[in-house]
Every structure is written in C-alpha cells, then in structure tokens.
Design a protein around this motif. Sequence first.
Motif, PDB file in Angstrom:
ATOM      1  N   THR A   5       0.842  -1.205   0.000  1.00 17.26           N
ATOM      2  CA  THR A   5       0.000   0.000   0.000  1.00 17.26           C
ATOM      3  C   THR A   5       0.873   1.249   0.000  1.00 17.26           C
ATOM      4  O   THR A   5       0.627   2.210  -0.745  1.00 17.26           O
ATOM      5  N   ALA A   6       1.928   1.236   0.831  1.00 18.91           N
ATOM      6  CA  ALA A   6       2.847   2.376   0.872  1.00 18.91           C
ATOM      7  C   ALA A   6       3.573   2.535  -0.462  1.00 18.91           C
ATOM      8  O   ALA A   6       3.767   3.655  -0.952  1.00 18.91           O
ATOM      9  N   CYS A   7       3.967   1.413  -1.075  1.00 22.04           N
ATOM     10  CA  CYS A   7       4.638   1.463  -2.385  1.00 22.04           C
ATOM     11  C   CYS A   7       3.773   2.168  -3.409  1.00 22.04           C
ATOM     12  O   CYS A   7       4.245   3.029  -4.154  1.00 22.04           O
ATOM     13  N   ARG A   8       2.510   1.808  -3.445  1.00 20.57           N
ATOM     14  CA  ARG A   8       1.613   2.403  -4.435  1.00 20.57           C
ATOM     15  C   ARG A   8       1.453   3.906  -4.196  1.00 20.57           C
ATOM     16  O   ARG A   8       1.365   4.694  -5.139  1.00 20.57           O
ATOM     17  N   GLY A   9       1.403   4.300  -2.915  1.00 21.71           N
ATOM     18  CA  GLY A   9       1.285   5.723  -2.605  1.00 21.71           C
ATOM     19  C   GLY A   9       2.482   6.519  -3.078  1.00 21.71           C
ATOM     20  O   GLY A   9       2.327   7.561  -3.738  1.00 21.71           O
ATOM     21  N   TYR A  10       3.675   6.038  -2.778  1.00 24.02           N
ATOM     22  CA  TYR A  10       4.885   6.743  -3.219  1.00 24.02           C
ATOM     23  C   TYR A  10       5.028   6.699  -4.737  1.00 24.02           C
ATOM     24  O   TYR A  10       5.457   7.673  -5.363  1.00 24.02           O
ATOM     25  N   ALA A  11       4.655   5.553  -5.345  1.00 24.61           N
ATOM     26  CA  ALA A  11       4.746   5.439  -6.800  1.00 24.61           C
ATOM     27  C   ALA A  11       3.832   6.458  -7.480  1.00 24.61           C
ATOM     28  O   ALA A  11       4.209   7.071  -8.489  1.00 24.61           O
ATOM     29  N   ASP A  12       2.631   6.667  -6.933  1.00 28.68           N
ATOM     30  CA  ASP A  12       1.702   7.648  -7.516  1.00 28.68           C
ATOM     31  C   ASP A  12       2.282   9.056  -7.458  1.00 28.68           C
ATOM     32  O   ASP A  12       2.170   9.840  -8.413  1.00 28.68           O
ATOM     33  N   ASP A  46       4.871  -3.642 -12.123  1.00 35.31           N
ATOM     34  CA  ASP A  46       4.816  -3.075 -13.465  1.00 35.31           C
ATOM     35  C   ASP A  46       4.863  -1.555 -13.397  1.00 35.31           C
ATOM     36  O   ASP A  46       5.556  -0.891 -14.169  1.00 35.31           O
ATOM     37  N   GLU A  47       4.125  -0.969 -12.443  1.00 32.23           N
ATOM     38  CA  GLU A  47       4.120   0.484 -12.286  1.00 32.23           C
ATOM     39  C   GLU A  47       5.495   0.990 -11.855  1.00 32.23           C
ATOM     40  O   GLU A  47       5.986   2.011 -12.355  1.00 32.23           O
ATOM     41  N   ILE A  48       6.141   0.273 -10.925  1.00 31.29           N
ATOM     42  CA  ILE A  48       7.426   0.723 -10.393  1.00 31.29           C
ATOM     43  C   ILE A  48       8.525   0.639 -11.449  1.00 31.29           C
ATOM     44  O   ILE A  48       9.320   1.573 -11.609  1.00 31.29           O
ATOM     45  N   GLN A  49       8.574  -0.472 -12.207  1.00 30.35           N
ATOM     46  CA  GLN A  49       9.628  -0.561 -13.218  1.00 30.35           C
ATOM     47  C   GLN A  49       9.396   0.449 -14.334  1.00 30.35           C
ATOM     48  O   GLN A  49      10.339   0.977 -14.916  1.00 30.35           O
ATOM     49  N   ALA A  50       8.113   0.759 -14.630  1.00 27.22           N
ATOM     50  CA  ALA A  50       7.824   1.783 -15.637  1.00 27.22           C
ATOM     51  C   ALA A  50       8.273   3.156 -15.154  1.00 27.22           C
ATOM     52  O   ALA A  50       8.835   3.952 -15.923  1.00 27.22           O
ATOM     53  N   LEU A 101      15.758   1.371  -8.214  1.00 26.23           N
ATOM     54  CA  LEU A 101      14.343   0.989  -8.317  1.00 26.23           C
ATOM     55  C   LEU A 101      14.150  -0.092  -9.372  1.00 26.23           C
ATOM     56  O   LEU A 101      13.430  -1.076  -9.162  1.00 26.23           O
ATOM     57  N   LEU A 102      14.801   0.105 -10.536  1.00 24.37           N
ATOM     58  CA  LEU A 102      14.683  -0.876 -11.613  1.00 24.37           C
ATOM     59  C   LEU A 102      15.258  -2.215 -11.169  1.00 24.37           C
ATOM     60  O   LEU A 102      14.673  -3.276 -11.410  1.00 24.37           O
ATOM     61  N   GLN A 103      16.403  -2.161 -10.500  1.00 28.29           N
ATOM     62  CA  GLN A 103      17.051  -3.378 -10.034  1.00 28.29           C
ATOM     63  C   GLN A 103      16.144  -4.142  -9.059  1.00 28.29           C
ATOM     64  O   GLN A 103      15.995  -5.366  -9.153  1.00 28.29           O
ATOM     65  N   LEU A 104      15.516  -3.415  -8.133  1.00 29.03           N
ATOM     66  CA  LEU A 104      14.659  -4.059  -7.142  1.00 29.03           C
ATOM     67  C   LEU A 104      13.403  -4.643  -7.783  1.00 29.03           C
ATOM     68  O   LEU A 104      12.978  -5.748  -7.435  1.00 29.03           O
ATOM     69  N   SER A 105      12.803  -3.897  -8.701  1.00 22.38           N
ATOM     70  CA  SER A 105      11.585  -4.412  -9.338  1.00 22.38           C
ATOM     71  C   SER A 105      11.891  -5.678 -10.133  1.00 22.38           C
ATOM     72  O   SER A 105      11.134  -6.647 -10.099  1.00 22.38           O
TER      73      SER A 105
END
Length: 289
Positions: free
Chosen positions: A33-40, A95-99, A120-124
């Motif tokens: 949930t936190a990931c999605r918030g920061y990604a947005d 998918d959102e994070i690597q994009a 970020l890319l490496q982790l995703s």
Amino acid sequence: MTKFDPDDLKKLFDVPPETRLAIFRAEALTSMTACRGYADLIKMNLEGKSLPNLPEGQGPTKWIDQLILILDRLEQLFDALHAPYPDPDVFTMLDEIQAIARTGLNFTSGQYDRERYERLLQLSVHHYSKFIKPLDDTMKLRFAEEAGYITPKVGADAAIFNEKGEILLMERADGSGWCLPCGWVEANERPIDAAIREVREETGLEVEVTQFVGVFTRKASAKNGPHTMVAVVHLCKIVGGELQLSHEGSDLRYWPLDEVEHWHPNHDKYAHAAHKMWQSETLLPAISD
C-alpha cells in the motif's frame, strides 16, 4: 518504515508458523500500500502534474528513497520466510514501479537521481524473478532497452467465425492455451493492419476487417506476465488463402465457444464480445488510421 534488524527477523521464527505468516501478510500488504502511494507521487512529478502541499523534507528524492527502502524490506521478509506474496496484484505494482524507473532514467540527468532510479529498476526486476524464470540481467536489459515514457504494450486480435458461429483459434505452442490470431502492433503499423498481418502469418488466410469489437486491458499479473497490455480486437471475414498452421501454434481449428477448456489469458472475453458483434445486425465500422 525501516529495514528489519537481523534480530527482529530471528524473532519471527520464535513464533508458531501460522503467526509468522500472519505477520508477514500484514507487513507485506502494508508495504505494498505504501509502495503504491509513493509510486503515484513520483509518477505525478514525472508527468509534471501539480503536487499537494508538502511538509519540509518531502519531495521526489525522498519518495524514491522511501520506495527503495520498502522494496528492500519486502525482499527481506520474502527471503527470510520463503512465503508467497499475499496480494495477487503484486505484478501490477511491480509493473508500475519498473515503468516509473525506466521513465525516470530517460528524463533525469542528475547523477544521484539516476542512481536511485537504477536501484528501483534493479529491485523491481529482482522481485519479478521471484515469480518468473528469466535471469535478472536478461530482464533488466529488456526493460532498459525501452526508452521514453513507458506505456502498455499494444496488441491486435482477429475474430473469425464460420457459418455455424464457431471461432477460429490457435493452440499456442508454448502451452498457454487457445487464442485468436493475434500479435503486437509493430512500429509505424496500424492495429487494423497488424490484425490482418497476424492472421496471414498464423493461419495462412487473407482477411478483411469488417467490424471493430473493442479495446481490452490485460493487467500485469503472475498469470498474465510482467507487462500491462492493451488489445484492439477486430471482427474479420476470410477473402482468400488456405488454412495452414504456423510454427507459433500446435493446432488450428474452429471451436464452439462453450467447448474451449483452456483459453489463453483474456481471449475468452475477446471471443465472446466478438461473437455478440457477429450476431448483431448493427455493425460498428473498424476505423484505424
């Protein structure tokens, strides 16, 4: 949110397995949930959109750092407990994070921000590798080769019916099920032309597009793969050629819709929508320009 201390991870093994998994589930869902918030927020910044009033010390760099920290924490949990992710939408999140990472690498010139997007890319990619087999370096190279603002992949599909209302399907050679003739839209190609080309390549038939069926979205998931894709489906009629199986399939034949047991992901939706169009007296022209 911080990384787990090694002693904290050890304590997880002092509790019963069902409690340990319950803790993991709660932590993982909170983290996602936190990931999605920061990604947005990061995505809004990359798109140049206005951001909410921010407390001092908050901003894109801080959000990227937090996202990296959360993904590190998730990885620690996963590796320590060898438990599955509890959220079936984890692929959508990745998918959102690597994009975001790839878009950031394309538009960011600062060394430190580039290093953050690389991480970020490496982790995703590493999280993807928990689910699918390709090596990390291979997948990272695939992602890195795509430059610019990252959007879903676009495919074109062709629905072809015989006089009995049976649909022409190909059994995919990779074992993923029966599908409409389909494929990716190539550079400088219209979806309508891609559908005609794919029919020719996969079935040996020449077709004309008679009707537009619809646009369908297949989100990234463990079942569907690591990319979001958009399918543009067309109703077609045969105007020539001979039915011939290509190397991409193991079988090719007409099916009654209700007798297909193993559909390629989402293709049952395409087929049923196309069948309704085939039965309809009102045609919607397929305009592709």
